[in-house]
Design a protein around this motif. Structure first.
Motif, mmCIF file in Angstrom:
data_model
loop_
_atom_site.group_PDB
_atom_site.id
_atom_site.type_symbol
_atom_site.label_atom_id
_atom_site.label_comp_id
_atom_site.label_asym_id
_atom_site.label_seq_id
_atom_site.Cartn_x
_atom_site.Cartn_y
_atom_site.Cartn_z
ATOM 1 N N ALA A 27 0.830 -1.206 0.000
ATOM 2 C CA ALA A 27 0.000 0.000 0.000
ATOM 3 C C ALA A 27 0.865 1.257 0.000
ATOM 4 C CB ALA A 27 -0.928 -0.009 1.211
ATOM 5 N N HIS A 30 2.305 2.307 -3.407
ATOM 6 C CA HIS A 30 1.472 2.930 -4.435
ATOM 7 C C HIS A 30 2.069 4.268 -4.865
ATOM 8 C CE1 HIS A 30 -2.441 0.608 -3.189
ATOM 9 N NE2 HIS A 30 -1.522 -0.158 -3.727
ATOM 10 N N LYS A 31 2.824 4.889 -3.953
ATOM 11 C CA LYS A 31 3.550 6.115 -4.293
ATOM 12 C C LYS A 31 4.990 5.759 -4.649
ATOM 13 C CE LYS A 31 0.764 9.033 -1.226
ATOM 14 N NZ LYS A 31 0.776 9.955 -0.052
ATOM 15 N N PRO A 242 -1.437 3.352 6.107
ATOM 16 C CA PRO A 242 -1.968 4.114 4.974
ATOM 17 C C PRO A 242 -3.425 3.752 4.686
ATOM 18 C CG PRO A 242 -0.514 2.384 4.199
ATOM 19 C CD PRO A 242 -0.391 2.397 5.694
ATOM 20 N N TYR A 243 -4.129 4.682 4.087
ATOM 21 C CA TYR A 243 -5.554 4.503 3.794
ATOM 22 C C TYR A 243 -5.804 3.286 2.914
ATOM 23 C CZ TYR A 243 -10.240 5.579 2.013
ATOM 24 O OH TYR A 243 -11.563 5.516 1.659
ATOM 25 N N ALA A 244 -4.967 3.092 1.903
ATOM 26 C CA ALA A 244 -5.169 1.961 0.993
ATOM 27 C C ALA A 244 -5.092 0.631 1.740
ATOM 28 C CB ALA A 244 -4.137 2.003 -0.128
ATOM 29 N N PHE A 245 -4.257 0.567 2.759
ATOM 30 C CA PHE A 245 -4.132 -0.654 3.566
ATOM 31 C C PHE A 245 -5.382 -0.885 4.400
ATOM 32 C CE2 PHE A 245 -3.024 -2.315 7.819
ATOM 33 C CZ PHE A 245 -2.617 -3.602 7.475
ATOM 34 N N GLN A 247 -8.387 0.216 4.008
ATOM 35 C CA GLN A 247 -9.576 -0.041 3.187
ATOM 36 C C GLN A 247 -9.637 -1.482 2.715
ATOM 37 O OE1 GLN A 247 -11.351 2.670 4.257
ATOM 38 N NE2 GLN A 247 -12.343 2.334 2.297
ATOM 39 N N ALA A 248 -8.483 -2.068 2.438
ATOM 40 C CA ALA A 248 -8.445 -3.451 1.933
ATOM 41 C C ALA A 248 -8.372 -4.489 3.051
ATOM 42 C CB ALA A 248 -7.240 -3.608 1.004
#
Length: 275
Positions: A27, A30-31, A242-245, A247-248
Motif C-alpha cells: 500500500a 502505491h507512491k 496508509p488509507y489503501a491498507f 480499506q483493503a
C-alpha cells in the motif's frame, strides 16, 4: 514469555504478521517515493521447518501449512513469498520478516535489519547475503530511536521482540512515544503475543494514553474462549497505516481467520482504532 523465532517459525502468528506486513508495504508503494524498512528484532531471517527447534513445537502445521491448504486468492501473495525461498513442493524453509521485506524491495527502497542475539545475527547475515540489506547487532530500542527519521521521505519500523523481559511492553511504549516525537508521520508495526485479555487490555490503555492520532490494533484470538496458560493468539499495533491498507483490510482479515481457525473454533481477527 520466550518467543525465539526459531521455535515458532511458520505458526499462525507468522501467517497473519507477514500477510499484513506485505499488504502494508504494498500500500505504501502505491507512491513512487523511496521507503526505508527497519526490522528491530530480525531473528535468523530464514528457518528450517524440519529442524529440531521448529519440530519441537510443530506450530507450522497450524500456520503456514493451513495457509497452503487454503484456496482463498487473498492469500496468494503470502504463499508466493514462502514459495520464493523453497525449491518446490511444500514449504520446507520459512522466510522470516527480513526475507519477506527483502522480496518487497524496489530499487529505490532500502532495508535495515537488527538482531542482538550472537547466534541469530550470524545466521541472519548468512540468510541475507544475496540481498542489499544492512545488518546491525545492537540493542533494538537504541537502534529504533537512532534510525528515525530515516533518510528517505517515508519508512516502516517493524518491532517484533521475543517478550523474554518483564519490562518489554514498557520499553516498547516508552520508545514508541520517543520515536513519534522525532518522526510523527512514521509507520510503525509492533507485534505482540496474546495469552490473556487482562494483560493485553492494560497495555492497550497505556498505548491509548500516548494520544497517537492513528493507532490501529489488529487482534487474532484463535479460540472462542481463552485457554488459560497457553498461547491464545497474536496481533499487531500499527501506527499511521496508509488509507489503501486499511480499506483493503477487512476481507484479508476474514480470509486469514477462516484459514487459521483451529478445529472446533471460529476464532476472531479484528481491527480496532485506539486513536
Amino acid at each position: 514469555m520466550n518467543y525465539r523465532h526459531s521455535f515458532h517459525a511458520g505458526n499462525s502468528a507468522d501467517v497473519v504478521k507477514h500477510s499484513l506486513l506485505m499488504a502494508l508495504v504494498r500500500a505504501l508503494q502505491h507512491k513512487p517515493g523511496a521507503l526505508t524498512l527497519i526490522d528491530t528484532h530480525a531473528g535468523c531471517g530464514l528457518y528450517d521447518l524440519g529442524g529440531e527447534q521448529a519440530q519441537r513445537t510443530g506450530e507450522a502445521a497450524q500456520g503456514v501449512l493451513r495457509a497452503f491448504a487454503d484456496t482463498d486468492p487473498l492469500l496468494d501473495e503470502y504463499r508466493a513469498a514462502v514459495r520464493a525461498v523453497n525449491a518446490g513442493g511444500g514449504p520446507q524453509l520459512y522466510p522470516g520478516s527480513p526475507q519477506i521485506l527483502a522480496q518487497l524491495l524496489r530499487p529505490q527502497d532500502c532495508l535495515i535489519l537488527n538482531e542482538k542475539h550472537p547466534e541469530d545475527v550470524q545466521a541472519l547475515r548468512g540468510a541475507m547475503r544475496d540481498t542489499p540489506a544492512a545488518v546491525h547487532q545492537r540493542d533494538a530500542y537504541e537502534l529504533w530511536l537512532a534510525m528515525v527519521p530515516p533518510r528517505t521521505p517515508r519508512g516502516v519500523v517493524v518491532v517484533d521482540p521475543p517478550y523474554e523481559q518483564t519490562d518489554e511492553r514498557n520499553r516498547i511504549t516508552a520508545t514508541l512515544a520517543a520515536a513519534q516525537r522525532k518522526w510523527a508521520h512514521g509507520v510503525t508495526v509492533i507485534w505482540y503475543p496474546l495469552k490473556d485479555r487482562a494483560t493485553h487490555g492494560r497495555w492497550k490503555e497505556q498505548l491509548r494514553k500516548l494520544g497517537l492520532p492513528k493507532l490501529l490494533d489488529v487482534e487474532h484470538w484463535l479460540y472462542d474462549s481463552d485457554q488459560p496458560g497457553i498461547y491464545n493468539g497474536a496481533g499487531l499495533f500499527i501506527v499511521n497505516p496508509p488509507y489503501a491498507f486499511t480499506q483493503a483490510l477487512p476481507p484479508l482479515l476474514e480470509a486469514l481467520r477462516a484459514a487459521l481457525a483451529p478445529e472446533g473454533h471460529r476464532g476472531s481477527l479484528t481491527a480496532e482504532w485506539l486513536g
